[in-house]
Design a protein around this motif. Structure first.
Motif, PDB file in Angstrom:
ATOM      1  N   PHE A 178       0.756  -1.267   0.093  1.00 47.37           N
ATOM      2  CA  PHE A 178      -0.257   0.043  -0.336  1.00 47.37           C
ATOM      3  C   PHE A 178       0.924   1.169  -0.333  1.00 47.37           C
ATOM      4  O   PHE A 178       0.597   2.239  -0.983  1.00 47.37           O
ATOM      5  CB  PHE A 178      -0.767  -0.160   1.132  1.00 47.37           C
ATOM      6  CG  PHE A 178      -1.956  -0.751   1.002  1.00 47.37           C
ATOM      7  CD1 PHE A 178      -2.818  -1.160   0.051  1.00 47.37           C
ATOM      8  CD2 PHE A 178      -2.613  -1.942   2.056  1.00 47.37           C
ATOM      9  CE1 PHE A 178      -2.961  -2.812  -0.112  1.00 47.37           C
ATOM     10  CE2 PHE A 178      -3.670  -2.574   2.283  1.00 47.37           C
ATOM     11  CZ  PHE A 178      -3.843  -3.036   0.933  1.00 47.37           C
ATOM     12  N   GLU A 179       1.992   1.046   0.774  1.00 48.01           N
ATOM     13  CA  GLU A 179       3.528   2.286   1.159  1.00 48.01           C
ATOM     14  C   GLU A 179       3.349   2.731  -0.297  1.00 48.01           C
ATOM     15  O   GLU A 179       4.414   3.661  -0.619  1.00 48.01           O
ATOM     16  CB  GLU A 179       3.586   2.099   2.235  1.00 48.01           C
ATOM     17  CG  GLU A 179       3.185   2.792   3.740  1.00 48.01           C
ATOM     18  CD  GLU A 179       4.083   2.297   4.525  1.00 48.01           C
ATOM     19  OE1 GLU A 179       5.335   2.820   3.877  1.00 48.01           O
ATOM     20  OE2 GLU A 179       3.742   2.130   6.124  1.00 48.01           O
ATOM     21  N   GLN A 180       3.880   0.848  -0.865  1.00 45.93           N
ATOM     22  CA  GLN A 180       4.157   1.609  -2.966  1.00 45.93           C
ATOM     23  C   GLN A 180       3.423   2.416  -3.826  1.00 45.93           C
ATOM     24  O   GLN A 180       3.531   1.536  -4.310  1.00 45.93           O
ATOM     25  CB  GLN A 180       5.192   0.357  -2.514  1.00 45.93           C
ATOM     26  CG  GLN A 180       6.044  -0.469  -1.830  1.00 45.93           C
ATOM     27  CD  GLN A 180       7.272   1.055  -1.842  1.00 45.93           C
ATOM     28  OE1 GLN A 180       7.463   1.766  -3.574  1.00 45.93           O
ATOM     29  NE2 GLN A 180       7.197   1.255  -0.930  1.00 45.93           N
ATOM     30  N   GLY A 181       2.108   2.009  -3.398  1.00 47.39           N
ATOM     31  CA  GLY A 181       0.706   2.138  -4.096  1.00 47.39           C
ATOM     32  C   GLY A 181       0.193   1.642  -4.848  1.00 47.39           C
ATOM     33  O   GLY A 181      -1.133   2.021  -5.236  1.00 47.39           O
ATOM     34  N   MET A 182      -0.102   0.326  -4.138  1.00 41.19           N
ATOM     35  CA  MET A 182      -1.192  -0.530  -4.254  1.00 41.19           C
ATOM     36  C   MET A 182      -2.239  -0.013  -4.009  1.00 41.19           C
ATOM     37  O   MET A 182      -2.582   0.446  -3.481  1.00 41.19           O
ATOM     38  CB  MET A 182      -0.780  -2.324  -3.657  1.00 41.19           C
ATOM     39  CG  MET A 182      -1.596  -2.955  -4.280  1.00 41.19           C
ATOM     40  SD  MET A 182      -1.351  -4.720  -3.145  1.00 41.19           S
ATOM     41  CE  MET A 182      -2.347  -5.562  -3.138  1.00 41.19           C
ATOM     42  N   CYS A 183      -3.626  -0.370  -5.019  1.00 39.26           N
ATOM     43  CA  CYS A 183      -4.716  -0.024  -4.524  1.00 39.26           C
ATOM     44  C   CYS A 183      -5.368  -0.917  -3.529  1.00 39.26           C
ATOM     45  O   CYS A 183      -5.117  -1.991  -3.357  1.00 39.26           O
ATOM     46  CB  CYS A 183      -6.080  -0.315  -5.792  1.00 39.26           C
ATOM     47  SG  CYS A 183      -5.090   1.084  -6.991  1.00 39.26           S
TER      48      CYS A 183
END
Length: 78
Positions: free
Chosen positions: A35-40
């Motif tokens: 999530f912190e890497q941008g995954m939805c």
């Protein structure tokens, strides 16, 4: 929906590692990292995080919800 940048910023502001931060939401460290890497993320988690960021839900609220959930699961299993 909280951005990856905002999530990482909040975790660092709280001076917590990923395991500490994400466990309060029932999320594993590896999933939190994604999530912190941008995954939805799914909408319910995004809503919960938004409420947490806006201080409408706090750590005590999350703890009570987890306890209530465990009790409900134990009742259903009995």
């Amino acid at each position: 929906m909280p951005t990856a940048h905002k999530l990482k910023w909040l975790r660092r502001k709280l001076k917590e590692n990923q395991t500490e931060f994400w466990s309060r939401f029932g999320v594993t460290q590896s999933q939190g990292s994604r999530f912190e890497q941008g995954m939805c993320m799914q909408s319910p988690l995004a809503i919960l995080l938004t409420l947490y960021i806006e201080s409408k839900v706090n750590d005590d609220d999350l703890m009570v919800a987890r306890q209530d959930s465990r009790l409900q699961n134990e009742r259903m299993a009995a």
